[in-house]
Design a protein around this motif. Structure first.
Motif: not given
Ligand code: ATP
Length: 887
Positions: A330-332, A383, A412, A414, A435-437, A468-470, A527-529, A576
Motif C-alpha cells: 500500500d502507499k499511504t 481527516e 468511508f 475504500s 468528501k472523497g476521491a 493526495r487530493v480529496l 493504492t487507492g489514490d 485507484r
C-alpha cells in the motif's frame, strides 16, 4: 443465560450498573474482572512436568538403550553398574534439555500470540482507551467499527450502518445488519438478535457503541468453545521435512547399526558389548533433536524480527519470507509517513474556501485535540489534516458541530471512496456533506462539462505534485429520505472544491527499495489514490523505473486475467484499485511462479492477505480482520520493515541450514568411525558406549543452536530469492555433508590408529588409542562448528569470535570434554586415560584439520566464483536463473 436482547436499553444499563457516557471506573472494572475473570476462552491445560519427562522417554531408541543397559547390568551381575548409571544420567539430562527447549519455543510462541492479539476501544471514566480484550468486563462500553473483531457479547446502544459477519456463529454467510432496536421476543433465535453483537464475529461495515453483557466463557462463543479448544497445528514445511528426514536418517542409522552388529557377531565379538555399541551409536547418531532445533531457531528468529517491527504470526511465513520475489505494498502509511498536511485548497467559485474547509472538517471523524495557533487533531490522518486546516482558518470543528449537528452518516469505505454526513440546519432542513476521491465525486455532481473538465485538470495538476487530493461537495434536502444509502445521499451534489494534502515519503523506504532490486525482489505499489499521485510518489521512491507502467483499477476491470498474468511484470504501480483487485494481482504474480508478499489494512483486504504467500497487516492502521488474516503484522506499518523481515527470513533459513549441516556431517562422522572399525575388524571399538552418548550431549545441541542464532550474513540481500520448490538437500549441499562427515570419521580413525600402533606403550595401547579417538572426535566437532558458520565467507572475515553463543557453546563443550579427559574420577567413568603431550599435540592437530580444510575449500569456491563474475554479464545471469525457470 440472561436474555439481554429482550430488555430495553435502559434496563440493560441499569442491570449492568453502568453509564453510557462514562463507562465503568477503573476501580469498578478491576472488581468485576476479579469476579468474572478475564475475557478469554479457557485453554487446554498443558501436561505436567513429570508427564512430559516420561513423554521424552517414550522415544523407541531411548527405550532400547535403557533396556540394553538393564540387560548388560543383569548379564554382568551388576558389575557394569557405573555404565548403566551414566547412561541413565545422560538420558535424563537429554530429556531435561529437550523439555526446556520445548518450553522456550512454547513461550516464544505464546509471547507472539499475545502481541498479535487485538485491542478493544473502551470507555473508562469517560475517556476512550485501548485495552487488551482480556481486560474487558460486563458493563464496559465499547466502540466498534469496520474491521473490528467483536471482543465480547454486547448490546448495541447506537449504530450507523452496522453490519456483522456472524458466519462463524450462525453459519449465515451474508453479513447481518445490526441496529439498536428495542426489546426482541425472548425466543428470538441467535441469528435474529439484531440488537446484539456476538463475541468472535467481525464488524464488516459501519460503527457502533455497545455495552458488554457477557465475557469469556459466558459468551455465546464460550458456550461452543469446547469445539474450538486446541489451536491448529501450524508446522512449517521445513519442520515437517525435518521430521521426515529425521525418520529416514533414523532408519538408515538403524540399518547401519544392524549391519554392524551382524558383522561384529560374525567376527565373534561379544554379543552384549556389540549390542550396546550399536544402540549407543544409534542414539548418538540419530538426529532426534533436529526438528526441535529447527523449531527453536525459527522461534528465536521470530523474536529477533519482533524487535525490528515484524510480528510473524505463523512460523511457516518465516521460511516463505526468504523466497519472496514480489512485495506489493500500500502507499499511504506504508511507503509514506501518513502525516498529512493540507497545502492547497481550490474552489471553482471564489469565496467558497471556507465552505470547502467546513465540509472537510464536518464530514470526518477526526477530532480537534488542540485549538489555537498550532492546532492538532486525532483520528485518521487524512481527516485530521482537514480538521487542522479548518481550525487554522478559525473554523473549529466543535463550534461547527454545534451549529450543524450530525444526524446521519455513511462511513468511508475504500470501495466507494466516498464519505457522507447529514447535518441539520437551524431551519430544520438538512444538508448532506460529501468528501472523497475527486474522480468519483465529480461523477456524482451536477455540473456542466466545462466545469467538470476544469476540476479534473486541476485535480491532475495537484496529483502530479504527489498530493493526495480529496473533493468536497454538498446537497440540501428538505427531509431525510427513508433509506439512507449512497443512491439517496450521494447523487446530484453541488461541487465545492478540491483539497490537496502532502504526505511525505518515509525516508528509509528509498534504501529499502534499492535493497529489493539488489535482492531480486520486485517492489510494487498498490493504492487507492490517484494514478498521478501514485506515480509521482513511486518515482520519488525508485519503485517506478524506466519502462515501468502504471495502471488503474478501471484498466484492470477491462483486462482479462490471462493478459494481466502476461503483463504483470511491467506494472510497478496500481492506482485507484479496490481491495478485490489486490487478489487478482496476487494471483497474476503467483501464476508467474513468484512468491508474493502483500500488505493490507482493511476488512476487504482479508482475502488478498490470505491469498498472498505472505500477508502483511498494518499493526497501527490495520483492522483486527486484516491482522487475523495476515501471516505477519508490521508494528510500524513500514515498508522497510517488510524488507528487513525478508532479510531476516533469508538469514534464518541459512542458519537452519547451517545447523543441519553441522549435525548431519558430525553424525556421518560418528557412524563412519564405528562402521569402518567394525568392517575393518578392529579388535576393539574406537569408542565405548558411554563415550558415544557423552559425545551426543557435548556436541549436539549447543553448537547447533549457536549456529541457529548466527547474525544475518552480509550479502544475503544480494542474491536472488530462493526457489520455494527447491529441496534443501541440493547436490552441492549433500556432497558437502558427505565429504565433511567422511573427513571427521577418518580423522578419528587416524587418531585411534596412531594411538594403537605408533605412539603408545604396548601395554596401554587400547586405553590410550581409545582416549585419543574419543578426544579427537569430540574436539573435531567442536572446531568444525566454526567453519560451518558461513557457507561461503571465510571465518576470518566474519570474525572468529563474532557469535557469542558459539563461543559459549564451544567453551562449555571444551570444559565438559576436558573434565572427562583429565579429572581422575571422571576418567574412570568414561574409560579414558591421561594423554602424553605428544598425544595431545596429535589430537589437537587432527581436531583442527576440518576447520583448515573446510576454509580452504571455501576459499577455492570464492576464487572460482570471482572468475565466473569477470565474464561480462555473468553476475546477473546466475542471480536470476531460479526466478526465470518458473515461467
Ligand atoms: P493506500 O491503499 O495506499 O493506503 P489510500 O489510503 O489512498 O491508499 P484508500 O484508503 O482506499 O486508499 O483511499 C482511496 C481514496 O479515497 C483516496 O485516494 C481518497 O481520495 C479517498 N479517501 C481516503 N480517505 C478518505 C476519507 N476518510 N473520506 C473520504 N474519502 C477518502
Amino acid at each position: 443465560m440472561n436474555a439481554w436482547y429482550a430488555k430495553s436499553v435502559k434496563q440493560v444499563l441499569g442491570e449492568l450498573e453502568t453509564d453510557r457516557e462514562r463507562g465503568l471506573s477503573p476501580a469498578e472494572a478491576g472488581r468485576r474482572l476479579e469476579r468474572w475473570g478475564p475475557n478469554e476462552l479457557a485453554r487446554q491445560r498443558r501436561a505436567g512436568l513429570l508427564r512430559r519427562f516420561l513423554g521424552q522417554m517414550k522415544d523407541p531408541m531411548i527405550l532400547v538403550l535403557l533396556a540394553a543397559a538393564g540387560l548388560s547390568l543383569w548379564a554382568t551381575g551388576g558389575e557394569d553398574w557405573l555404565d548403566a548409571a551414566i547412561i541413565l544420567v545422560i538420558v535424563a539430562v537429554n530429556a531435561c534439555i529437550s523439555i526446556s527447549q520445548e518450553d522456550n519455543a512454547e513461550k516464544a510462541l505464546e509471547a507472539l500470540r499475545q502481541m498479535s492479539a487485538p485491542l478493544a476501544k473502551v470507555l473508562r471514566d469517560g475517556k476512550e482507551i485501548r485495552l487488551e480484550t482480556a481486560a474487558l468486563v460486563p458493563g464496559d462500553i465499547i466502540r466498534l467499527e469496520a474491521g473490528d473483531l467483536v471482543p465480547a457479547d454486547a448490546r448495541i446502544l447506537t449504530a450507523a450502518g452496522l453490519r456483522c459477519d456472524e458466519s462463524a456463529m450462525t453459519g449465515e454467510p451474508v453479513p447481518a445488519a445490526k441496529a439498536p432496536v428495542g426489546e426482541l421476543p425472548e425466543d428470538t433465535p441467535l441469528a435474529d438478535r439484531r440488537n446484539m453483537v456476538l463475541s468472535g464475529t467481525v464488524v464488516t461495515g459501519g460503527r457502533a457503541l455497545c455495552v458488554i453483557t457477557a465475557t469469556g466463557m459466558d459468551t455465546e462463543m464460550g458456550r461452543i468453545a469446547g469445539m474450538l479448544l486446541g489451536e491448529e497445528d501450524s508446522q512449517t514445511p521445513l519442520q515437517k521435512k525435518m521430521a521426515e528426514i529425521s525418520k529416514t536418517l533414523s532408519f538408515v542409522c538403524l540399518c547401519v547399526c544392524a549391519v554392524m552388529f551382524g558383522a561384529g557377531l560374525l567376527q565373534g565379538k561379544a554379543l552384549l558389548g556389540m549390542f550396546m555399541t550399536a544402540v549407543s551409536l544409534a542414539v548418538a547418531a540419530i538426529p532426534e533433536g533436529l526438528p526441535a532445533i529447527v523449531t527453536i531457531v525459527l522461534a528465536l528468529g521470530v523474536q529477533r524480527m519482533v524487535r525490528r517491527g515484524a510480528i510473524v504470526k505463523r512460523l511457516p511465513a518465516v521460511e516463505t519470507l526468504g523466497c519472496a520475489g514480489v512485495i506489493c505494498s500500500d502507499k499511504t502509511g506504508t511507503l509514506t509517513q501518513n502525516r498529512m498536511t493540507v497545502v492547497d485548497v481550490w474552489t471553482p467559485r471564489t469565496g467558497e474556501r471556507a465552505l470547502a474547509l467546513t465540509i472537510g472538517a464536518l464530514c470526518s471523524d477526526a477530532a480537534l485535540i488542540r485549538a489555537g495557533r498550532e492546532p492538532a487533531a486525532g483520528g485518521d490522518p487524512t481527516e485530521a489534516a482537514l480538521v487542522v486546516a479548518a481550525a487554522r482558518e478559525g473554523l473549529e470543528k466543535g463550534t461547527l458541530e454545534e451549529q450543524w449537528p450530525r444526524r446521519a452518516e455513511l462511513p468511508f469505505d475504500s470501495e466507494r471512496k466516498l464519505m457522507s454526513t447529514v447535518h441539520q440546519k437551524a431551519d430544520g432542513s438538512f444538508r448532506v456533506l460529501v468528501k472523497g476521491a475527486p474522480d468519483v465525486l465529480l461523477g456524482r455532481c451536477r455540473m456542466d462539462e466545462g466545469a467538470r473538465r476544469r476540476a479534473l485538470s486541476r485535480n491532475e495538476a495537484m496529483a502530479l505534485r504527489a498530493l493526495r487530493v480529496l473533493g468536497v461537495a454538498y446537497k440540501d434536502l428538505a427531509f431525510l429520505p427513508r433509506t439512507l444509502d449512497s443512491a439517496t445521499l450521494e447523487q446530484g451534489l453541488t461541487f465545492t472544491g478540491l483539497i490537496g494534502m502532502m504526505d511525505p515519503p518515509r525516508p528509509e523506504v528509498r534504501r529499502a527499495v534499492e535493497q529489493c532490486y539488489a535482492a531480486g525482489i520486485r517492489p510494487v505499489m498498490i493504492t487507492g489514490d490517484h494514478k498521478l499521485t501514485a506515480v509521482a510518489v513511486a518515482k520519488e521512491l525508485g519503485i517506478c523505473r524506466k519502462g515501468d507502467l502504471a495502471v488503474t483499477g478501471e484498466d484492470l476491470d477491462f483486462m482479462p486475467q490471462g493478459l494481466l498474468e502476461q503483463e504483470v511484470e511491467r506494472f510497478a504501480v496500481y492506482a485507484r484499485v479496490s481491495p478485490e483487485h489486490k487478489m487478482r494481482i496476487v494471483r497474476a504474480w503467483q501464476a508467474r511462479g513468484k512468491v508474493v508478499a502483500m500488505t493490507g489494512d482493511g476488512v476487504n483486504d482479508a482475502p488478498a492477505l490470505k491469498a498472498a504467500d505472505i500477508g502483511c497487516a498494518m499493526g497501527v492502521a490495520g483492522t483486527d480482520v486484516a491482522k487475523g488474516a495476515a501471516d505477519m503484522i508490521l508494528t510500524d506499518d513500514n515498508f522497510a520493515t517488510i524488507v528487513s523481515a525478508v532479510e531476516q527470513g533469508r538469514g534464518i533459513y541459512a542458519n537452519i541450514k547451517k545447523a543441519i549441516h553441522y549435525l548431519l556431517s558430525c553424525n556421518i562422522g560418528e557412524i563412519l568411525t564405528i562402521f569402518l572399525a567394525t568392517v575393518l575388524d578392529f579388535h576393539q571399538m574406537p569408542l565405548v558406549p558411554v563415550q558415544l552418548l557423552w559425545l551426543n550431549l557435548v556436541t549436539d545441541s549447543l553448537p547447533a543452536l549457536a549456529l541457529g542464532v548466527e547474525p544475518v550474513e552480509e550479502g544475503v540481500m544480494e542474491q536472488a530469492p530462493r526457489d520455494a520448490r527447491a529441496s534443501l538437500f541440493s547436490r552441492a549441499f549433500s556432497l558437502r555433508l558427505a565429504w565433511q562427515g567422511a573427513m571427521v570419521g577418518l580423522l578419528t580413525l587416524t587418531a585411534y590408529f596412531l594411538g594403537e600402533y605408533v605412539l603408545s606403550d604396548p601395554g596401554e595401547a587400547h586405553a590410550a588409542a581409545n582416549t585419543m579417538a574419543f578426544a579427537t572426535l569430540t574436539l573435531c566437532q567442536l572446531f568444525h562448528a566454526f567453519d560451518v558458520r558461513s557457507e561461503r565467507a571465510s571465518l576470518l572475515h566474519i570474525g572468529v569470535f563474532s557469535n557469542a553463543a558459539m563461543n559459549r557453546a564451544f567453551l562449555i563443550g571444551l570444559v565438559m570434554q576436558l573434565s572427562v579427559l583429565c579429572v581422575p574420577p571422571l576418567q574412570a567413568v568414561f574409560n579414558t586415560v591421561p594423554m602424553s603431550p605428544v598425544e595431545w599435540a596429535v589430537v589437537l592437530c587432527l581436531a583442527v584439520t576440518p576447520v583448515v580444510v573446510c576454509e580452504a575449500a571455501k576459499a577455492a569456491g570464492r576464487a572460482g566464483a570471482r572468475r565466473v563474475r569477470r565474464v561480462p554479464g555473468a553476475r546477473r545471469a546466475p542471480l536470476y536463473t531460479g526466478a526465470s525457470k518458473g515461467r
